[in-house]
Motif scaffolding. Structure first.
Motif, PDB file in Angstrom:
ATOM      1  N   GLU A  62       0.839  -1.192   0.000  1.00 28.76           N
ATOM      2  CA  GLU A  62       0.000   0.000   0.000  1.00 28.76           C
ATOM      3  C   GLU A  62       0.880   1.251   0.000  1.00 28.76           C
ATOM      4  OE1 GLU A  62       0.017  -2.508   2.151  1.00 28.76           O
ATOM      5  OE2 GLU A  62      -0.463  -1.893   4.186  1.00 28.76           O
ATOM      6  N   SER A  63       0.306   2.339  -0.488  1.00 28.55           N
ATOM      7  CA  SER A  63       1.066   3.593  -0.536  1.00 28.55           C
ATOM      8  C   SER A  63       0.124   4.745  -0.180  1.00 28.55           C
ATOM      9  CB  SER A  63       1.697   3.784  -1.919  1.00 28.55           C
ATOM     10  OG  SER A  63       0.687   3.762  -2.895  1.00 28.55           O
ATOM     11  N   ARG A  64       0.601   5.948  -0.322  1.00 29.49           N
ATOM     12  CA  ARG A  64      -0.131   7.119   0.164  1.00 29.49           C
ATOM     13  C   ARG A  64      -1.609   7.164  -0.252  1.00 29.49           C
ATOM     14  NH1 ARG A  64       1.619  13.175  -1.324  1.00 29.49           N
ATOM     15  NH2 ARG A  64       0.293  14.266   0.152  1.00 29.49           N
ATOM     16  N   PHE A  65      -1.874   6.858  -1.524  1.00 26.38           N
ATOM     17  CA  PHE A  65      -3.248   6.951  -2.017  1.00 26.38           C
ATOM     18  C   PHE A  65      -3.839   5.588  -2.381  1.00 26.38           C
ATOM     19  CE2 PHE A  65      -1.245  11.061  -2.960  1.00 26.38           C
ATOM     20  CZ  PHE A  65      -2.036  11.853  -2.124  1.00 26.38           C
ATOM     21  N   THR A  67      -4.766   2.258  -0.336  1.00 20.56           N
ATOM     22  CA  THR A  67      -4.810   1.463   0.893  1.00 20.56           C
ATOM     23  C   THR A  67      -4.835  -0.014   0.521  1.00 20.56           C
ATOM     24  OG1 THR A  67      -7.217   1.366   0.890  1.00 20.56           O
ATOM     25  CG2 THR A  67      -6.203   3.256   2.030  1.00 20.56           C
TER      26      THR A  67
END
Ligand SMILES: O=C(O)C(=O)C[C@]1(C(=O)O)C=C[C@@H](O)C=C1
Length: 101
Positions: A62-65, A67
């Motif tokens: 997962e990353s900033r935008f 989930t």
């Protein structure tokens, strides 16, 4: 941010979208080929354990935008298309060798 910046960011998005479509097409070709192999031996196209393995491998990506829920729902769509390609592969290979089901 001025219009030139937006244009150039959009051009970058367009290139990424093309790559995504290309990679998805490649993935579907592979799922089709797997379906053909399964069709030859009568194995079911859907393999829940393999699908779980894919979902599991997404954990930690997962990353900033994005989930883990986002990734899971995106991949649910992708895998559903993979199943569809696999079903076609199994059908095609069986039609070729004259099996009806
Ligand atoms: O790996 C397989 O056995 C496939 O058929 C490919 C795939 C996928 O799209 O990833 C599709 C259907 C199966 O349920 C599992 C995975």
């Amino acid at each position: 941010m001025d219009e030139t910046n937006i244009q150039s960011l959009r051009a970058h998005i367009d290139r990424i979208d093309k790559s995504l479509v290309d990679l998805l097409s490649q993935r579907m070709e592979l799922a089709y080929q797997i379906g053909q192999e399964k069709g030859k031996t009568g194995q079911p196209v859907t393999v829940p354990g393999r699908e779980e393995e894919i979902y599991h491998s997404l954990e930690g990506q997962e990353s900033r935008f994005l989930t883990s829920e986002d990734l899971k729902s995106l991949f649910a769509q992708i895998i559903a298309l993979g199943r569809k390609a696999g079903e076609k592969g199994a059908r095609d290979v069986n039609q070729k060798i004259g099996k009806t089901s």
